[in-house]
Design an enzyme around this catalytic site. Sequence first.
Site, short mmCIF file in Angstrom:
data_model
loop_
_atom_site.label_atom_id
_atom_site.label_comp_id
_atom_site.label_asym_id
_atom_site.label_seq_id
_atom_site.Cartn_x
_atom_site.Cartn_y
_atom_site.Cartn_z
N SER A 143 9.18 17.75 30.98
CA SER A 143 9.68 17.86 32.35
C SER A 143 8.53 18.27 33.25
O SER A 143 7.58 18.91 32.80
CB SER A 143 10.78 18.92 32.41
OG SER A 143 11.12 19.23 33.76
N TYR A 156 13.69 27.58 31.42
CA TYR A 156 13.60 26.16 31.07
C TYR A 156 12.14 25.71 31.10
O TYR A 156 11.66 25.05 30.18
CB TYR A 156 14.44 25.34 32.04
CG TYR A 156 14.37 23.85 31.83
CD1 TYR A 156 15.00 23.26 30.74
CD2 TYR A 156 13.69 23.04 32.72
CE1 TYR A 156 14.94 21.88 30.55
CE2 TYR A 156 13.63 21.67 32.54
CZ TYR A 156 14.25 21.09 31.45
OH TYR A 156 14.19 19.74 31.27
#
Length: 185
Positions: A143, A156
């Site tokens: 990501s 995250y």
Amino acid sequence: MAQTILVTGSTSGFGRLMVETLARQGYTVFAGMRAVAGKNAPAAKELRAIAQREQFAVQIVEIDVTDDASVEQAITSIVGITGRLDVVVNNAGVAYSGPLEAFTLEQVQQQFDTNVFSVLRVNRAALPHMRRQGSGLLLQIGSIAGRIAMPFLGLYGATKFALEGLTESYRYELAPFGIDAAIIE
């Protein structure tokens, strides 16, 4: 001979799209899902129906990436069916958002288990087969949060930063064996 690909986290989203796209391109794809007979039964049934209707090679494989035995069983099953495993797409993941101080240690461990330790677990099970073949690809789904820290995505992001480092290390360590590693952000 079509390459054999395992995509974890294939129930929906990017995982599901990857499975369908790769199968339509002629690859033999194993769609990795948890709870195939339980909560994910509708997704598995729908994917089987599409594969049958369009006549492409997709098989559902039960895999809980947070469980060693489940991962070993899934990889053994795939290699038993096809005789090989060419690509592993580590797509399974979970995202918790909020201020870092609000997460319990259990939540932190759960996110790291799913997003980081599962990648190590799946790759560890796949690598002996890839070494025997003299080829393979470990593909991690990262990501942009693994490259740039963002407020309320710190936990995250930490897991995705970890994948960056792991993938670079895999790439250097596995190159002599004809195995590559890459990350998609």
